[in-house]
Design a protein around this motif. Structure first.
Motif, PDB file in Angstrom:
ATOM      1  N   THR A  74       0.795  -1.219   0.000  1.00 31.18           N
ATOM      2  CA  THR A  74       0.000   0.000   0.000  1.00 31.18           C
ATOM      3  C   THR A  74       0.833   1.279   0.000  1.00 31.18           C
ATOM      4  O   THR A  74       0.596   2.173  -0.835  1.00 31.18           O
ATOM      5  CB  THR A  74      -0.980   0.006   1.184  1.00 31.18           C
ATOM      6  N   PRO A  75       1.819   1.436   0.893  1.00 32.50           N
ATOM      7  CA  PRO A  75       2.572   2.701   0.891  1.00 32.50           C
ATOM      8  C   PRO A  75       3.239   3.011  -0.445  1.00 32.50           C
ATOM      9  O   PRO A  75       3.230   4.164  -0.907  1.00 32.50           O
ATOM     10  CB  PRO A  75       3.615   2.488   1.998  1.00 32.50           C
ATOM     11  N   GLY A  76       3.815   1.995  -1.080  1.00 38.31           N
ATOM     12  CA  GLY A  76       4.459   2.218  -2.369  1.00 38.31           C
ATOM     13  C   GLY A  76       3.470   2.622  -3.443  1.00 38.31           C
ATOM     14  O   GLY A  76       3.748   3.506  -4.270  1.00 38.31           O
ATOM     15  N   ALA A  77       2.295   1.987  -3.443  1.00 37.01           N
ATOM     16  CA  ALA A  77       1.271   2.342  -4.427  1.00 37.01           C
ATOM     17  C   ALA A  77       0.775   3.754  -4.190  1.00 37.01           C
ATOM     18  O   ALA A  77       0.606   4.544  -5.144  1.00 37.01           O
ATOM     19  CB  ALA A  77       0.120   1.346  -4.357  1.00 37.01           C
ATOM     20  N   TRP A  78       0.534   4.100  -2.934  1.00 34.42           N
ATOM     21  CA  TRP A  78       0.108   5.469  -2.619  1.00 34.42           C
ATOM     22  C   TRP A  78       1.139   6.483  -3.112  1.00 34.42           C
ATOM     23  O   TRP A  78       0.789   7.473  -3.743  1.00 34.42           O
ATOM     24  CB  TRP A  78      -0.070   5.628  -1.113  1.00 34.42           C
ATOM     25  N   ALA A  79       2.421   6.210  -2.806  1.00 35.83           N
ATOM     26  CA  ALA A  79       3.476   7.154  -3.184  1.00 35.83           C
ATOM     27  C   ALA A  79       3.555   7.313  -4.701  1.00 35.83           C
ATOM     28  O   ALA A  79       3.753   8.421  -5.219  1.00 35.83           O
ATOM     29  CB  ALA A  79       4.815   6.689  -2.622  1.00 35.83           C
ATOM     30  N   ARG A  80       3.398   6.218  -5.410  1.00 34.44           N
ATOM     31  CA  ARG A  80       3.515   6.284  -6.870  1.00 34.44           C
ATOM     32  C   ARG A  80       2.376   7.100  -7.478  1.00 34.44           C
ATOM     33  O   ARG A  80       2.590   7.921  -8.370  1.00 34.44           O
ATOM     34  CB  ARG A  80       3.522   4.874  -7.447  1.00 34.44           C
ATOM     35  N   VAL A  81       1.153   6.885  -6.968  1.00 28.62           N
ATOM     36  CA  VAL A  81       0.009   7.625  -7.503  1.00 28.62           C
ATOM     37  C   VAL A  81       0.095   9.097  -7.101  1.00 28.62           C
ATOM     38  O   VAL A  81      -0.098   9.988  -7.934  1.00 28.62           O
ATOM     39  CB  VAL A  81      -1.314   7.007  -7.011  1.00 28.62           C
ATOM     40  N   VAL A  82       0.383   9.365  -5.822  1.00 27.94           N
ATOM     41  CA  VAL A  82       0.451  10.750  -5.354  1.00 27.94           C
ATOM     42  C   VAL A  82       1.535  11.523  -6.114  1.00 27.94           C
ATOM     43  O   VAL A  82       1.385  12.719  -6.396  1.00 27.94           O
ATOM     44  CB  VAL A  82       0.695  10.788  -3.832  1.00 27.94           C
ATOM     45  N   GLY A  83       2.612  10.839  -6.490  1.00 25.36           N
ATOM     46  CA  GLY A  83       3.663  11.482  -7.250  1.00 25.36           C
ATOM     47  C   GLY A  83       3.230  11.918  -8.638  1.00 25.36           C
ATOM     48  O   GLY A  83       3.904  12.734  -9.269  1.00 25.36           O
TER      49      GLY A  83
END
Length: 278
Positions: A119-128
């Motif tokens: 989850t954290p990696g997916a969130w970071a990728r989308v938010v970026g």
């Protein structure tokens, strides 16, 4: 690839919240704002529904459905209406035609099929990939949309919307780091027996945390307890009972956001700090 379950009107609860909570964000955009429905499933119906609902907020909003299955993208392209409604092949990199950065990305029933640690990696990728002040709405719901939950995730330093949604200028973390702001729970009140039934539809970041010692477990217990205490109000209808339940939670010290106008819809939002995984 997600299972692709896509029933018409399944995402009406989060659509309604997005139009209310994020409307000001869309209106502030200098150009036509882009909204992405990430992982829309076997049918493009949720993309079309969201487009219709958000046009009541801003007529020129652009909806982009993104899927990793070429066949699903082809089904979407058959009903596309560019630039108002478009479809693209991709995943968490959130490709948008012409390279535009989306103001909002909705990812529903997507991360639930991943591991919690993803989850954290997916969130970071989308938010970026978001435009300045943009937001990711990560959630899940049951097959016909009677139960739904979501987390609004903002880039650090984003401002709040007029509805008071967003981490504010003091969002902690490096630029573009994902900052979850709140957890929203939404029920169909008719026939509701216990609010904690919604635990089976929590977002991936929380669904395995419904155990003693975790904030979300305490929230589920508090909801059931308040709902039981307010049982005498059932004779006035489930809505009155639910509003009293939400008010009881706030009186107990839970950081319940917003007020009766949202509670009457069968919706409660709590500040993320109260349920963040420990």
């Amino acid at each position: 690839m997600t299972r692709g379950t896509t029933n018409p009107n399944r995402l009406r609860r989060v659509d309604r919240w997005m139009a209310w909570a994020l409307g000001d964000l869309l209106r502030r955009s200098e150009s036509a704002p882009v909204v992405v429905d990430l992982g829309y499933g076997a049918s493009p119906v949720t993309v079309l529904e969201l487009a219709g609902r958000l046009r009541a907020v801003r007529e020129d909003v652009r909806l982009v459905g993104v899927e990793i299955d070429p066949e699903r993208v082809a089904r979407g392209e058959a009903v596309a209406d560019p630039p108002r409604v478009e479809f693209a092949l991709g995943g968490f990199e959130v490709p948008v035609p012409d390279g535009a950065r989306p103001s909002v990305v909705r990812a529903f029933n997507v991360l639930r099929q991943y591991a919690e640690e993803d989850t954290p990696g997916a969130w970071a990728r989308v938010v970026g990939r978001l435009a300045a002040g943009g937001v990711l709405v990560d959630g899940t719901c049951d097959e016909i949309g009677r139960l739904a939950t979501w987390v609004d995730v903002w880039a650090a330093g984003s401002g709040t919307s007029r509805a008071g949604v967003g981490p504010g200028r003091g969002g902690v973390g490096p630029a573009n780091a994902p900052v979850p702001h709140s957890l929203t729970l939404s029920w169909r009140l008719a026939g509701l027996e216990t609010p904690s039934v919604i635990a089976e539809r929590l977002p991936k970041v929380l669904i395995h945390r419904n155990v003693p010692g975790e904030g979300v477990h305490a929230l589920m217990n508090a909801l059931d307890r308040a709902w039981a205490v307010q049982a005498p109000l059932a004779s006035y209808g489930a809505r009155q009972r639910f509003v009293a339940t939400a008010r009881s939670l706030r009186d107990e010290g839970w950081p319940v956001l917003h007020g009766p106008a949202r509670w009457r819809l069968g919706e409660i939002s709590v500040a993320w700090e109260a349920v963040a995984p420990r």
